[in-house]
Design an enzyme around this catalytic site. Sequence first.
Site, PDB file in Angstrom:
ATOM      1  N   ASP A  35       2.157 -66.009  44.145  1.00 13.97           N
ATOM      2  CA  ASP A  35       1.615 -65.964  42.651  1.00 13.97           C
ATOM      3  C   ASP A  35       2.566 -66.809  41.822  1.00 13.97           C
ATOM      4  O   ASP A  35       3.399 -65.943  41.400  1.00 13.97           O
ATOM      5  CB  ASP A  35       1.544 -64.655  42.236  1.00 13.97           C
ATOM      6  CG  ASP A  35       1.006 -64.324  40.695  1.00 13.97           C
ATOM      7  OD1 ASP A  35       0.382 -65.190  40.462  1.00 13.97           O
ATOM      8  OD2 ASP A  35       1.354 -63.348  40.125  1.00 13.97           O
ATOM      9  N   ASP A 219      -1.971 -70.968  37.815  1.00 15.36           N
ATOM     10  CA  ASP A 219      -1.770 -69.764  38.582  1.00 15.36           C
ATOM     11  C   ASP A 219      -2.598 -69.216  39.685  1.00 15.36           C
ATOM     12  O   ASP A 219      -3.756 -68.966  39.780  1.00 15.36           O
ATOM     13  CB  ASP A 219      -2.163 -68.688  37.356  1.00 15.36           C
ATOM     14  CG  ASP A 219      -1.925 -67.333  37.892  1.00 15.36           C
ATOM     15  OD1 ASP A 219      -1.138 -66.999  38.809  1.00 15.36           O
ATOM     16  OD2 ASP A 219      -2.380 -66.162  37.248  1.00 15.36           O
TER      17      ASP A 219
HETATM   18  C1  0ZP Z   1      -7.447 -61.749  39.298  1.00 15.83           C
HETATM   19  O1  0ZP Z   1      -7.645 -62.820  39.130  1.00 15.83           O
HETATM   20  C2  0ZP Z   1      -7.650 -60.790  40.015  1.00 15.83           C
HETATM   21  C3  0ZP Z   1      -9.019 -60.881  40.548  1.00 15.83           C
HETATM   22  C4  0ZP Z   1     -10.086 -60.444  39.449  1.00 15.83           C
HETATM   23  C5  0ZP Z   1      -9.680 -60.054  38.300  1.00 15.83           C
HETATM   24  C6  0ZP Z   1     -10.554 -59.580  37.261  1.00 15.83           C
HETATM   25  C7  0ZP Z   1     -11.702 -60.299  37.315  1.00 15.83           C
HETATM   26  C8  0ZP Z   1     -12.339 -60.848  38.526  1.00 15.83           C
HETATM   27  C9  0ZP Z   1     -13.782 -61.311  38.640  1.00 15.83           C
HETATM   28  C10 0ZP Z   1     -13.990 -62.294  39.568  1.00 15.83           C
HETATM   29  C11 0ZP Z   1     -13.279 -62.503  40.697  1.00 15.83           C
HETATM   30  C12 0ZP Z   1     -11.865 -61.819  40.636  1.00 15.83           C
HETATM   31  C13 0ZP Z   1     -11.527 -61.146  39.542  1.00 15.83           C
HETATM   32  C14 0ZP Z   1      -7.003 -60.834  41.610  1.00 15.83           C
HETATM   33  C15 0ZP Z   1      -7.080 -59.927  42.559  1.00 15.83           C
HETATM   34  C16 0ZP Z   1      -7.261 -60.541  43.743  1.00 15.83           C
HETATM   35  C17 0ZP Z   1      -7.679 -59.455  44.938  1.00 15.83           C
HETATM   36  C18 0ZP Z   1      -7.430 -58.344  44.807  1.00 15.83           C
HETATM   37  C19 0ZP Z   1      -7.096 -57.777  43.607  1.00 15.83           C
HETATM   38  C20 0ZP Z   1      -6.626 -56.451  43.707  1.00 15.83           C
HETATM   39  C21 0ZP Z   1      -6.138 -55.711  42.538  1.00 15.83           C
HETATM   40  C22 0ZP Z   1      -6.163 -56.523  41.689  1.00 15.83           C
HETATM   41  C23 0ZP Z   1      -6.301 -57.768  41.227  1.00 15.83           C
HETATM   42  C24 0ZP Z   1      -6.957 -58.483  42.470  1.00 15.83           C
HETATM   43  N1  0ZP Z   1      -6.244 -61.301  38.434  1.00 15.83           N
HETATM   44  C25 0ZP Z   1      -5.712 -62.163  37.357  1.00 15.83           C
HETATM   45  C26 0ZP Z   1      -4.134 -61.502  37.273  1.00 15.83           C
HETATM   46  O2  0ZP Z   1      -3.997 -60.710  36.614  1.00 15.83           O
HETATM   47  C27 0ZP Z   1      -6.628 -61.736  36.122  1.00 15.83           C
HETATM   48  C28 0ZP Z   1      -5.799 -62.260  34.967  1.00 15.83           C
HETATM   49  N2  0ZP Z   1      -6.191 -61.629  33.756  1.00 15.83           N
HETATM   50  C29 0ZP Z   1      -5.087 -63.157  34.430  1.00 15.83           C
HETATM   51  C30 0ZP Z   1      -5.409 -62.236  32.627  1.00 15.83           C
HETATM   52  N3  0ZP Z   1      -4.780 -63.128  33.426  1.00 15.83           N
HETATM   53  N4  0ZP Z   1      -3.433 -62.425  38.409  1.00 15.83           N
HETATM   54  C31 0ZP Z   1      -1.996 -61.751  38.319  1.00 15.83           C
HETATM   55  C32 0ZP Z   1      -1.693 -61.544  39.739  1.00 15.83           C
HETATM   56  C33 0ZP Z   1      -2.629 -60.784  40.888  1.00 15.83           C
HETATM   57  C34 0ZP Z   1      -2.230 -59.313  40.305  1.00 15.83           C
HETATM   58  C35 0ZP Z   1      -2.516 -60.976  42.079  1.00 15.83           C
HETATM   59  C36 0ZP Z   1      -3.134 -58.463  41.064  1.00 15.83           C
HETATM   60  C37 0ZP Z   1      -3.302 -60.190  42.897  1.00 15.83           C
HETATM   61  C38 0ZP Z   1      -3.012 -58.678  42.509  1.00 15.83           C
HETATM   62  C39 0ZP Z   1      -1.247 -62.609  37.626  1.00 15.83           C
HETATM   63  O3  0ZP Z   1      -1.047 -64.235  38.193  1.00 15.83           O
HETATM   64  C40 0ZP Z   1      -1.349 -63.109  35.987  1.00 15.83           C
HETATM   65  C41 0ZP Z   1      -0.205 -63.100  35.272  1.00 15.83           C
HETATM   66  C42 0ZP Z   1      -0.623 -63.486  33.870  1.00 15.83           C
HETATM   67  C43 0ZP Z   1      -1.191 -64.947  33.372  1.00 15.83           C
HETATM   68  C44 0ZP Z   1      -1.062 -65.095  32.065  1.00 15.83           C
HETATM   69  C45 0ZP Z   1      -0.600 -65.924  34.298  1.00 15.83           C
HETATM   70  C46 0ZP Z   1       0.471 -61.789  35.187  1.00 15.83           C
HETATM   71  O4  0ZP Z   1      -0.092 -60.839  34.789  1.00 15.83           O
HETATM   72  N5  0ZP Z   1       1.999 -61.956  35.291  1.00 15.83           N
HETATM   73  C47 0ZP Z   1       2.607 -60.918  35.138  1.00 15.83           C
HETATM   74  C48 0ZP Z   1       3.720 -61.122  34.309  1.00 15.83           C
HETATM   75  C49 0ZP Z   1       4.659 -59.766  34.116  1.00 15.83           C
HETATM   76  C50 0ZP Z   1       3.311 -61.329  33.070  1.00 15.83           C
HETATM   77  C51 0ZP Z   1       5.865 -59.997  33.316  1.00 15.83           C
END
Ligand code: 0ZP
Length: 330
Positions: A35, A219
């Site tokens: 990621d 991302d």
């Molecule tokens: C996703 O894309 C999901 C899939 C998903 C979420 C919501 C709606 C969807 C609609 C259609 C298709 C997919 C959708 C990823 C995912 C995939 C497979 C299994 C999963 C199981 C549980 C949860 C998620 C799954 N998520 C993005 C995300 O949060 C949505 C997003 N919203 C991004 C805002 N920004 N991705 C993070 C990694 C995921 C986490 C990897 C869950 C899979 C597991 C990060 O890459 C996002 C990043 C922020 C961004 C601004 C770059 C982040 O949160 N980083 C953490 C930092 C902490 C800020 C210090």
Amino acid sequence: DTGSAAAIPINEVDIAYVTPVTVGTPPQTLMLDLDTGSSDLWVFSSLTPSSQIRGQEIYTPTKSSTSQLLNGHTWSIRYGDGSSSRGTVFTDNFTIGGLEVKSQAVQTAQEVSSSFTQEQSLDGLVGLGFSTLNTVRPSSQLTFFDNARPNLDEEVFTADLKYHATGTYDFGFIDSKKHNGTITYTPVQPSPGYWTHSLSGYSVGSGAFQSSQISGISDTGTTLLYLPTAIVTAYYRQVQGAQNSQYYGGYVFPCASTLPTFTFGIEGARFTIPASYINYTRISPTSTTCYGGLQSSSGLGINIFGDVALKAAFVVFSGTNPPRIGFAPK
Ligand code: 0ZP
């Protein structure tokens, strides 16, 4: 040194890609989501309550002769989609595709949110954002890439994600067989810790290229492509029956509609996302309504160039000083 490992879609719609990694001595194999949007390396473990595990592989530090507890260190993360996890920290040997880091901080989950429990095929994450985003306290830890970097032949990793197929992550080298033609680089803004950069514009289908600087984050951990409302509106205006649905939480359309391609610019280069990538999935197996792979970023507050865009190119994440990102056709 170099490493090369598979990026395998976890389901038939490429919702995420996982990569085999090994932790400890003897090696324990896990399937982790690489990621570039976060910087924590965490795994399901023997410390995760069994009620929160449903088929995931776990890391058991007591079965590794090289594991060491990082005393007094904890972590806690919440992702953009609301999923979260937290726990304690060990250091251990960690390898991806033959590339080994000897004392990698491996964050062991003591609690995961239900969305992780429900996702059988994902055993944790490898954060490949900048180490500044790492959540370990009291002292923050380096990512796998930052630890490996001094030993890499080149300070890069590359993502070659594929549509409905297995692709690759490579570390320390650029495999010229994986792209066609030149790599176009653009500067990255590494603060606060994402791979933030600009697109130079876009076009819808055969329409004219609209020049405009669109800042966002590349991302690999986000499934879809999130862009400003004006651009997304311009796209779905070309799709019969498309509507922004409150109920489904985004743009949907009749699955039989013809979609245009979407082209984005990186400096002077152009990359076209095929229509099939943007016809993301049926709302349910029997529905004739489909959900779009291109959605508005208005709710997120930031544009995200997720997998729907990244799989249309060969992408180079270059950890040089200053960092930069490169896109090549493939
Ligand atoms: C996703 O894309 C999901 C899939 C998903 C979420 C919501 C709606 C969807 C609609 C259609 C298709 C997919 C959708 C990823 C995912 C995939 C497979 C299994 C999963 C199981 C549980 C949860 C998620 C799954 N998520 C993005 C995300 O949060 C949505 C997003 N919203 C991004 C805002 N920004 N991705 C993070 C990694 C995921 C986490 C990897 C869950 C899979 C597991 C990060 O890459 C996002 C990043 C922020 C961004 C601004 C770059 C982040 O949160 N980083 C953490 C930092 C902490 C800020 C210090």
